[in-house]
Design an enzyme around this catalytic site. Structure first.
Site, mmCIF file in Angstrom:
data_model
loop_
_atom_site.group_PDB
_atom_site.id
_atom_site.type_symbol
_atom_site.label_atom_id
_atom_site.label_comp_id
_atom_site.label_asym_id
_atom_site.label_seq_id
_atom_site.Cartn_x
_atom_site.Cartn_y
_atom_site.Cartn_z
ATOM 1 N N HIS A 14 18.104 -17.521 8.498
ATOM 2 C CA HIS A 14 18.279 -17.424 9.958
ATOM 3 C C HIS A 14 17.046 -17.896 10.725
ATOM 4 O O HIS A 14 16.815 -17.468 11.847
ATOM 5 C CB HIS A 14 18.565 -15.981 10.369
ATOM 6 C CG HIS A 14 19.760 -15.343 9.734
ATOM 7 N ND1 HIS A 14 19.824 -15.007 8.411
ATOM 8 C CD2 HIS A 14 20.942 -14.961 10.270
ATOM 9 C CE1 HIS A 14 20.995 -14.443 8.149
ATOM 10 N NE2 HIS A 14 21.692 -14.405 9.245
ATOM 11 N N GLU A 22 29.466 -16.962 8.311
ATOM 12 C CA GLU A 22 28.727 -16.551 7.100
ATOM 13 C C GLU A 22 29.683 -16.269 5.939
ATOM 14 O O GLU A 22 29.253 -16.155 4.786
ATOM 15 C CB GLU A 22 27.860 -15.322 7.402
ATOM 16 C CG GLU A 22 26.705 -15.666 8.328
ATOM 17 C CD GLU A 22 25.875 -14.450 8.762
ATOM 18 O OE1 GLU A 22 24.798 -14.670 9.318
ATOM 19 O OE2 GLU A 22 26.313 -13.293 8.559
HETATM 20 C C1 DHB Z 1 23.565 -8.977 12.970
HETATM 21 C C2 DHB Z 1 24.364 -9.542 11.982
HETATM 22 C C3 DHB Z 1 23.858 -10.603 11.200
HETATM 23 O O1 DHB Z 1 24.580 -11.233 10.220
HETATM 24 C C4 DHB Z 1 22.568 -11.064 11.391
HETATM 25 O O2 DHB Z 1 22.102 -12.046 10.585
HETATM 26 C C5 DHB Z 1 21.776 -10.506 12.387
HETATM 27 C C6 DHB Z 1 22.278 -9.467 13.182
HETATM 28 C C7 DHB Z 1 24.056 -7.829 13.798
HETATM 29 O O3 DHB Z 1 25.251 -7.494 13.791
HETATM 30 O O4 DHB Z 1 23.210 -7.188 14.467
HETATM 31 FE FE FE Z 2 23.499 -13.077 9.526
#
Ligand code: DHB
Ligand code: FE
Length: 286
Positions: free
Chosen positions: A59, A239
């Site tokens: 990310h 994802e």
């Molecule tokens: C959230 C979900 C994710 O897959 C991520 O990488 C970052 C945050 C979330 O729901 O807060």
């Molecule tokens: Fe994520």
């Protein structure tokens, strides 16, 4: 020869890291999610994998928008985490197994997957949170091969391409000439969208369909384009590609050992599955 024992897929929401740090596993908000890991712990204690090949998406910790590989395979001795800005503790490092990484890289390139190979690679919450969930409080008993799939910067690889990548990785693992028990993991999802007009979007019906298809008919998921997935699952619900690749790497007879689905954790439809993979030789012997 190396043997693929099964797969685990789970959500990787960063807030889980804080819940672990604060010991909130039994808190009413968190319990329905964390209790979904009781079976995973039993399965891991019984199966004792030596290695985990983990499909995830970075990310912005190791790859940013300026340079974003579609597929990248780690070939490092060690994978460190750093502060990602989520306000969660920096994780311990995961141990690599470069010899197996290079075997997989060689096989993938021979199989016409032109992947990026990384002898240095930071891993973000999409690797560290699932590992902290799988082996809570303990040293991590597996060595890892991290395989990142771009789910961040469009154009993204299609579900069909990710299924083929997983299958090529599965063939590569099975042709590795060492007596290792290998589990495969996929992280992220299920439906969620963190930004824009549809922030907070969740689609339970589509998630359930994906969970069913992941087990018994992953090819059915190849009918969706990336834009279909964004629409049905949310901008970050893509994802799911990591789950599809994980499933592709299970080359034998696959059965669902465990499933947990809970809405929401943070902004995300949280899901955890365990799949058993029975290879042909095992089936013939049974
Ligand atoms: C959230 C979900 C994710 O897959 C991520 O990488 C970052 C945050 C979330 O729901 O807060
Ligand atoms: Fe994520």
């Amino acid at each position: 020869m190396a043997r693929i024992i099964g797969g685990v897929a789970t959500t990787h929401v960063p807030a889980i890291g804080n819940a672990i740090a604060k010991g909130l596993q039994k808190d009413p908000y968190w319990k329905p999610f964390f209790s979904g890991f009781d079976y995973v712990h039993q399965w891991l204690a019984r199966e004792k994998p030596d290695v985990m090949v983990i499909f995830y998406n970075d990310h912005g910790l190791n790859f940013f928008l300026d340079k974003m590989p579609t597929f990248a395979v780690g070939a490092a001795q060690e994978y460190r985490n750093e502060d990602e800005g989520w306000g969660i503790p920096v994780s311990r490092a995961a141990t690599g197994i470069p010899e197996l990484s290079w075997h997989i890289i060689n096989r993938l390139v021979a199989d016409e997957f032109d992947i990026v190979m990384c002898q240095e690679m930071l891993v973000d919450h999409a690797v560290t949170i699932p590992m902290a969930l799988m082996w809570p409080g303990a040293d991590w008993p597996v060595k890892i091969v991290p395989i990142s799939i771009n789910t961040v910067q469009h154009p993204l690889p299609s579900p069909g391409r990710c299924l083929k990548l997983g299958r090529a990785v599965g063939r590569a693992i099975e042709s590795y000439d060492k007596n290792l028990k290998v589990m495969v993991a996929g992280t992220g999802g299920l439906s969620h969208q963190l930004d824009g007009e549809r922030a907070g979007f969740i689609n339970k019906e589509f998630d359930q369909l994906c969970l069913d298809r992941i087990v018994s008919d992953p090819d059915a998921l190849t009918q969706y384009s990336i834009h279909d997935l964004v629409e049905l699952s949310g901008a970050q619900g893509v994802e799911l590609l990591n789950w599809i690749a994980m499933r592709g790497a299970l080359t034998g007879k696959v059965s669902q050992a465990h499933r947990n689905y809970h809405i929401p954790i943070s902004n995300t439809a949280a899901a955890t599955i365990v799949l058993d993979n029975q290879a042909l030789a095992q089936r013939q012997a049974a």
